[in-house]
Structure formats: structure tokens, C-alpha cells
Write a protein that holds these residues in place. Structure first.
Motif, PDB file in Angstrom:
ATOM      1  N   THR A  46       0.844  -1.192   0.000  1.00  0.00           N
ATOM      2  CA  THR A  46       0.000   0.000   0.000  1.00  0.00           C
ATOM      3  C   THR A  46       0.882   1.246   0.000  1.00  0.00           C
ATOM      4  OG1 THR A  46      -0.110   0.007   2.419  1.00  0.00           O
ATOM      5  CG2 THR A  46      -1.870  -1.137   1.221  1.00  0.00           C
ATOM      6  N   GLY A  47       0.406   2.321  -0.559  1.00  0.00           N
ATOM      7  CA  GLY A  47       1.133   3.580  -0.542  1.00  0.00           C
ATOM      8  C   GLY A  47       0.814   4.340   0.725  1.00  0.00           C
ATOM      9  N   ARG A  48       1.686   4.265   1.712  1.00  0.00           N
ATOM     10  CA  ARG A  48       1.401   4.861   3.021  1.00  0.00           C
ATOM     11  C   ARG A  48       2.173   6.155   3.246  1.00  0.00           C
ATOM     12  NH1 ARG A  48       2.054  -0.690   6.610  1.00  0.00           N
ATOM     13  NH2 ARG A  48       0.380  -1.881   5.625  1.00  0.00           N
ATOM     14  N   GLY A  49       3.470   6.072   3.118  1.00  0.00           N
ATOM     15  CA  GLY A  49       4.314   7.231   3.388  1.00  0.00           C
ATOM     16  C   GLY A  49       5.509   7.214   2.460  1.00  0.00           C
ATOM     17  N   LEU A  50       6.391   8.159   2.665  1.00  0.00           N
ATOM     18  CA  LEU A  50       7.563   8.293   1.803  1.00  0.00           C
ATOM     19  C   LEU A  50       8.623   7.266   2.192  1.00  0.00           C
ATOM     20  CD1 LEU A  50       8.361  10.314  -0.489  1.00  0.00           C
ATOM     21  CD2 LEU A  50       9.692  11.526   1.262  1.00  0.00           C
ATOM     22  N   VAL A  51       9.174   6.586   1.209  1.00  0.00           N
ATOM     23  CA  VAL A  51      10.334   5.722   1.418  1.00  0.00           C
ATOM     24  C   VAL A  51      11.463   6.254   0.544  1.00  0.00           C
ATOM     25  CG1 VAL A  51       9.016   3.688   2.078  1.00  0.00           C
ATOM     26  CG2 VAL A  51       9.562   4.046  -0.327  1.00  0.00           C
ATOM     27  N   HIS A  52      12.682   6.150   1.030  1.00  0.00           N
ATOM     28  CA  HIS A  52      13.841   6.756   0.362  1.00  0.00           C
ATOM     29  C   HIS A  52      14.378   5.886  -0.759  1.00  0.00           C
ATOM     30  CE1 HIS A  52      18.123   7.847  -0.089  1.00  0.00           C
ATOM     31  NE2 HIS A  52      17.743   9.066   0.268  1.00  0.00           N
ATOM     32  N   LEU A  53      14.601   4.608  -0.471  1.00  0.00           N
ATOM     33  CA  LEU A  53      15.030   3.578  -1.425  1.00  0.00           C
ATOM     34  C   LEU A  53      16.438   3.738  -1.970  1.00  0.00           C
ATOM     35  CD1 LEU A  53      11.853   2.613  -3.500  1.00  0.00           C
ATOM     36  CD2 LEU A  53      12.686   1.786  -1.289  1.00  0.00           C
ATOM     37  N   ASP A  54      17.276   4.519  -1.293  1.00  0.00           N
ATOM     38  CA  ASP A  54      18.702   4.502  -1.615  1.00  0.00           C
ATOM     39  C   ASP A  54      19.507   4.771  -0.348  1.00  0.00           C
ATOM     40  OD1 ASP A  54      20.855   4.085  -3.278  1.00  0.00           O
ATOM     41  OD2 ASP A  54      20.822   6.091  -4.173  1.00  0.00           O
ATOM     42  N   VAL A  55      19.065   4.143   0.747  1.00  0.00           N
ATOM     43  CA  VAL A  55      19.702   4.337   2.043  1.00  0.00           C
ATOM     44  C   VAL A  55      20.972   3.495   2.109  1.00  0.00           C
ATOM     45  CG1 VAL A  55      19.449   4.108   4.539  1.00  0.00           C
ATOM     46  CG2 VAL A  55      17.485   4.816   3.148  1.00  0.00           C
TER      47      VAL A  55
END
Length: 305
Positions: free
Chosen positions: A182-191
Motif C-alpha cells: 500500500t502507498g502509506r508514506g515516503l520511502v527513500h530507497l537509496d539508504v
């Protein structure tokens, strides 16, 4: 294509910057450090090309990425999350002048990363309201659709580089694994370490939001799990999860979508090491690992494409 030094010098003169130094160069952006007229250390993130292409992302609009970086970091800075606060976004009106994002420089003392602190930071991020924008990576689609579409496309790209590459995972099986996202909040995806500025191990700024999505935290943890396979990223997923859990519940490691999202990252990394930044020591093992994850996902060995 590189940015001509005289172009950088003209920009620096126009904005009354001095002590301009190159500090980084990536696929899409070149980064300089400078000092502004008030004596503040700043960074300039420049796009040598308006449009770019690579094996993972064939249609990159660097202006859209700079606008996204500006909007996300402005939003998160206002909510108290540690980022490189944006100061000015300059969108050029001539093809010979690059787009530039100017942000505050955040120092780094080179200390080992405190993964518990990073986990707490990501828990905060995932609990914040997302900015009102459609991240570039979504291409106006939902999170599950984005992951499925890019995984299938990138899988084919790996097949151009690896002999006897199998057919991609069955589309229905993959969709079934991703259905719960589900689209809940922001994720960075290059941590990873390169995108973290720290002091005494604690994160002072999370940099580079080009890969961000509005998505389930499962997607973030799947990527962290795959990035942790490489020592230079300085990631300890168990310590990170423990820190995260002090703020909010971490997604279960056996979440249905976890394996599919790990495969998404593994295929991306295989293309990095096979094509974007070729590494004969890492490329073939990365492709083999992606293949193994696909076999686990489908419960059967992959056949020839």
C-alpha cells in the motif's frame, strides 16, 4: 558529458560563491561544494544533461529529479527530518546552462554508522505525511505496478548481458506477491553510507531522494536487506530493525511482498554491476543472486528465456 569548468565558474560568479570544489559525480548529477556570500558552506547539484538514459532507467528527466529533490527536502526539513536543506532551485532557460539545486552543506566526520539511530530515523520518515507530489519513479502508477513493471523491464535488460538468462518470474505470481503493498508514506530507497552524513555515528542528513516512492515500508526494508550484502554500505539490518522498532513496528521479515521487493533491488544491482558501473567481480554473482531470488519467489528453477 561533463559540465565545462567555465560554466561552473560563471554560475559561481553570478551567485557570488567562492571556494568551489568538485566533491562528487554520479550517473545523472555532478556535485560541488562552495561558500556563499554569507560564509555558509553550500552544495551545488548540477545536471550536465536535461535527459539521460542507462540500463536501469532508460528515460531520465534530470530536471524532474531536481524538482523532486527540492520539494521533498523542503517538505521534510519543515517537519524536522535531517536533510540537506534546499536554498535555491535554478531551472535554466538556455540549453548551455545546467539546472542547479543549491542546498546547505552538511558535514560528515567519517565515523562508523550507528544503525540503530538510522532505524529510528527511518521509522520517523515512514510515519510522516508524504509531500503532495507524485514521485518521478511512480510514472503515475501505484507502488505495486511500478515495481512489477520495472522488474520485468530490467529482467529483460539483464538477459541481454547474461547468457542463458531464464524467463522472468510469472507475471501472475509476481502480482500476487506485490498485491498487499500500500502507498502509506515516503520511502527513500537509496539508504546507504554514501547517502548519509553523520556525526559520531548519528545521521545528520539523508541525501539523494531520486529513488523515492510513496510506498509500504516493506519496500524500504527489502532494499536495505539487499544493500546490506555490500560492506561499503555499512548496513546492519538487525540493528536497524531494532532501532526502528523503538519508534514504530517494523514490517515482518517474512512479509509476502518482501521477497518480490528484494528481487526488484537485486535485479537493479545486477544491472549496475553488469552495465552502469561494470565490475567483473560483482556482476555475475549479482545476476546469480537475482536468479536465485526469482526461483525462491516462484518455487521452481528458471527456464531459458
Amino acid at each position: 558529458m561533463e559540465i565545462a569548468q567555465d560554466t561552473v565558474a560563471r554560475l559561481a560568479d553570478g551567485w557570488r560563491l567562492d571556494d568551489v570544489r568538485l566533491v562528487g559525480r554520479g550517473l545523472e548529477f555532478t556535485v560541488y561544494r562552495a561558500r556563499d556570500v554569507e560564509g555558509r558552506a553550500v552544495v551545488l547539484r548540477l545536471a550536465p544533461r536535461r535527459f539521460d538514459s542507462n540500463a536501469n532507467d532508460p528515460d531520465v528527466d534530470t530536471r524532474a529529479l531536481l524538482v523532486q529533490e527540492y520539494e521533498i527536502t523542503r517538505h521534510l526539513a519543515g517537519l524536522g527530518l535531517p536533510v540537506a536543506e534546499p536554498l535555491h532551485l535554478h531551472l535554466a532557460d538556455r540549453p548551455d546552462v545546467p539546472d542547479v539545486l543549491v542546498a546547505r552543506y552538511v558535514d560528515d566526520d567519517g565515523s562508523p554508522l550507528d544503525n540503530g539511530d538510522l532505524g529510528r530515523l527511518l521509522a520517523r520518515l515512514h510515519g510522516l505525511p508524504a509531500p503532495r507530489l507524485a514521485p518521478v519513479a511512480t510514472e503515475a502508477r501505484g507502488c505495486a505496478e511500478v515495481i512489477q513493471a520495472r522488474l520485468e523491464r530490467r529482467w529483460r535488460e539483464v538477459g541481454r548481458l547474461v547468457p542463458d538468462w531464464p524467463a522472468p518470474p510469472d507475471r501472475a505470481v509476481l502480482a500476487g506477491h506485490l498485491a498487499g503493498l500500500t502507498g502509506r508514506g515516503l520511502v527513500h530507497l537509496d539508504v546507504r553510507s554514501a547517502n548519509l552524513r553523520r556525526r559520531r555515528g548519528r545521521v545528520q542528513a539523508l541525501l539523494d531522494w531520486s529513488n523515492a516512492l510513496v510506498a509500504d515500508p516493506v519496500v524500504e526494508f527489502a532494499r536495505l536487506t539487499e544493500y546490506a550484502r555490500y560492506a561499503e554500505n555499512e548496513l546492519d539490518v538487525e540493528a536497524l530493525r531494532a532501532g526502528y522498532a523503538t519508534v514504530r513496528e517494523a514490517p515482518p521479515q517474512d512479509a509476502t511482498a518482501m521477497l518480490a521487493c528484494r528481487l526488484d533491488t537485486a535485479v537493479m544491482l545486477a544491472l549496475v554491476f553488469l552495465s552502469e558501473a561494470p565490475d567483473p567481480e560483482r556482476g555475475p554473482p549479482a545476476a546469480a543472486h537475482a536468479r536465485e531470488l526469482a526461483e525462491r519467489l516462484t518455487g521452481r528453477p528458471g527456464g531459458p528465456a
